[in-house]
Motif scaffolding. Structure first.
Motif, PDB file in Angstrom:
ATOM      1  N   ASN A  97      41.019 -60.022  26.909  1.00 43.77           N
ATOM      2  CA  ASN A  97      40.511 -58.892  26.128  1.00 43.77           C
ATOM      3  C   ASN A  97      41.379 -57.655  26.316  1.00 43.77           C
ATOM      4  OD1 ASN A  97      38.318 -60.142  24.875  1.00 43.77           O
ATOM      5  ND2 ASN A  97      37.009 -59.813  26.643  1.00 43.77           N
ATOM      6  N   ARG A  98      41.870 -57.437  27.517  1.00 46.26           N
ATOM      7  CA  ARG A  98      42.693 -56.259  27.797  1.00 46.26           C
ATOM      8  C   ARG A  98      44.001 -56.281  27.011  1.00 46.26           C
ATOM      9  NH1 ARG A  98      42.423 -52.376  31.845  1.00 46.26           N
ATOM     10  NH2 ARG A  98      40.228 -52.086  32.375  1.00 46.26           N
ATOM     11  N   SER A  99      44.452 -57.455  26.632  1.00 49.43           N
ATOM     12  CA  SER A  99      45.688 -57.536  25.857  1.00 49.43           C
ATOM     13  C   SER A  99      45.507 -56.924  24.472  1.00 49.43           C
ATOM     14  CB  SER A  99      46.156 -58.990  25.744  1.00 49.43           C
ATOM     15  OG  SER A  99      45.296 -59.728  24.899  1.00 49.43           O
ATOM     16  N   ARG A 100      44.259 -56.686  24.083  1.00 48.29           N
ATOM     17  CA  ARG A 100      43.963 -56.082  22.777  1.00 48.29           C
ATOM     18  C   ARG A 100      43.591 -54.610  22.901  1.00 48.29           C
ATOM     19  NH1 ARG A 100      39.253 -59.138  20.419  1.00 48.29           N
ATOM     20  NH2 ARG A 100      38.452 -58.769  22.486  1.00 48.29           N
ATOM     21  N   MET A 101      43.764 -54.038  24.065  1.00 47.72           N
ATOM     22  CA  MET A 101      43.382 -52.640  24.306  1.00 47.72           C
ATOM     23  C   MET A 101      44.581 -51.855  24.813  1.00 47.72           C
ATOM     24  SD  MET A 101      39.835 -53.513  26.383  1.00 47.72           S
ATOM     25  CE  MET A 101      39.794 -51.936  27.177  1.00 47.72           C
ATOM     26  N   LEU A 102      44.559 -50.543  24.545  1.00 47.28           N
ATOM     27  CA  LEU A 102      45.561 -49.632  25.094  1.00 47.28           C
ATOM     28  C   LEU A 102      44.833 -48.695  26.036  1.00 47.28           C
ATOM     29  CD1 LEU A 102      47.489 -48.845  21.792  1.00 47.28           C
ATOM     30  CD2 LEU A 102      47.880 -50.695  23.425  1.00 47.28           C
ATOM     31  N   VAL A 103      45.186 -48.742  27.318  1.00 46.95           N
ATOM     32  CA  VAL A 103      44.461 -48.011  28.350  1.00 46.95           C
ATOM     33  C   VAL A 103      45.449 -47.252  29.221  1.00 46.95           C
ATOM     34  CG1 VAL A 103      42.917 -48.238  30.345  1.00 46.95           C
ATOM     35  CG2 VAL A 103      42.653 -49.786  28.390  1.00 46.95           C
ATOM     36  N   GLY A 104      45.184 -45.960  29.428  1.00 44.84           N
ATOM     37  CA  GLY A 104      46.038 -45.204  30.331  1.00 44.84           C
ATOM     38  C   GLY A 104      45.939 -43.719  30.136  1.00 44.84           C
ATOM     39  N   GLY A 105      46.802 -43.011  30.838  1.00 48.72           N
ATOM     40  CA  GLY A 105      46.919 -41.579  30.683  1.00 48.72           C
ATOM     41  C   GLY A 105      47.664 -41.256  29.396  1.00 48.72           C
ATOM     42  N   PRO A 106      47.789 -39.981  29.064  1.00 46.37           N
ATOM     43  CA  PRO A 106      48.393 -39.586  27.792  1.00 46.37           C
ATOM     44  C   PRO A 106      49.783 -40.161  27.542  1.00 46.37           C
ATOM     45  CG  PRO A 106      47.280 -37.720  28.783  1.00 46.37           C
ATOM     46  CD  PRO A 106      47.256 -38.831  29.798  1.00 46.37           C
ATOM     47  N   ASP A 107      50.679 -40.090  28.502  1.00 47.59           N
ATOM     48  CA  ASP A 107      52.037 -40.585  28.275  1.00 47.59           C
ATOM     49  C   ASP A 107      52.061 -42.091  28.027  1.00 47.59           C
ATOM     50  OD1 ASP A 107      53.049 -38.015  28.600  1.00 47.59           O
ATOM     51  OD2 ASP A 107      53.493 -38.301  30.726  1.00 47.59           O
ATOM     52  N   LYS A 108      51.324 -42.821  28.842  1.00 50.12           N
ATOM     53  CA  LYS A 108      51.280 -44.278  28.711  1.00 50.12           C
ATOM     54  C   LYS A 108      50.666 -44.686  27.375  1.00 50.12           C
ATOM     55  CE  LYS A 108      49.607 -48.419  31.072  1.00 50.12           C
ATOM     56  NZ  LYS A 108      48.874 -48.911  32.250  1.00 50.12           N
TER      57      LYS A 108
END
Length: 114
Positions: free
Chosen positions: A61-72
Motif C-alpha cells: 500500500n505504501r508504494s501507492r502513497m507519497l509520505v514525507g516532509g516538504p522537500d521529499k
C-alpha cells in the motif's frame, strides 16, 4: 490528463511517517471488511499486533502513497507526475487528526507556491 495520489506531508519526514501509520492500519481494516468511520490514531497503529502478512500489505500500500516532509514530498510528486505524463495531480490526504490533514495541504500549497 490528471492523476490522483495519496500524500501525507508534515514538517519532517519522521512526523509524516508517524501520521501515515493511521492510513496503514485503516487500509488493513478495509481489506478485512472492517469499515470504520475514521482512521485509527497513530498511537492505535503503533500498538496494533501486526502479522508478517499485515506488514507485507502495508509495504504494498505504501508504494501507492507519497509520505514525507516538504522537500521529499515535492520531489516525489514531481517524479510521480513525470512518470505518469501528467501536469495535474489530485491530492488526497488522510489523517486521524483534522489539523494534520489541514497542515499537509498547507505545506503542499507552500512548496508549490499556490
Amino acid at each position: 490528463m490528471n492523476a490522483c495520489v495519496i500524500v501525507v506531508c508534515a514538517e519532517t519526514d519522521e512526523e509524516a511517517e508517524r501520521l501515515a501509520t493511521s492510513i496503514d492500519l485503516r487500509s488493513l481494516f478495509l481489506e478485512q471488511g472492517k469499515f470504520g468511520a475514521a482512521p485509527p490514531s497513530p498511537e492505535e497503529a503503533a500498538s496494533y499486533p501486526y502479522t508478517e502478512w499485515d506488514r507485507m500489505r502495508i509495504r504494498a500500500n505504501r508504494s501507492r502513497m507519497l509520505v514525507g516532509g516538504p522537500d521529499k514530498v515535492k520531489a516525489a510528486m514531481l517524479g510521480f507526475a513525470e512518470s505518469y505524463g501528467t501536469e495535474e495531480l489530485i491530492v488526497m490526504t488522510i489523517a486521524h487528526e483534522f489539523a494534520a490533514r489541514l497542515r499537509s495541504y498547507e505545506l503542499l500549497a507552500e512548496i508549490f507556491e499556490l
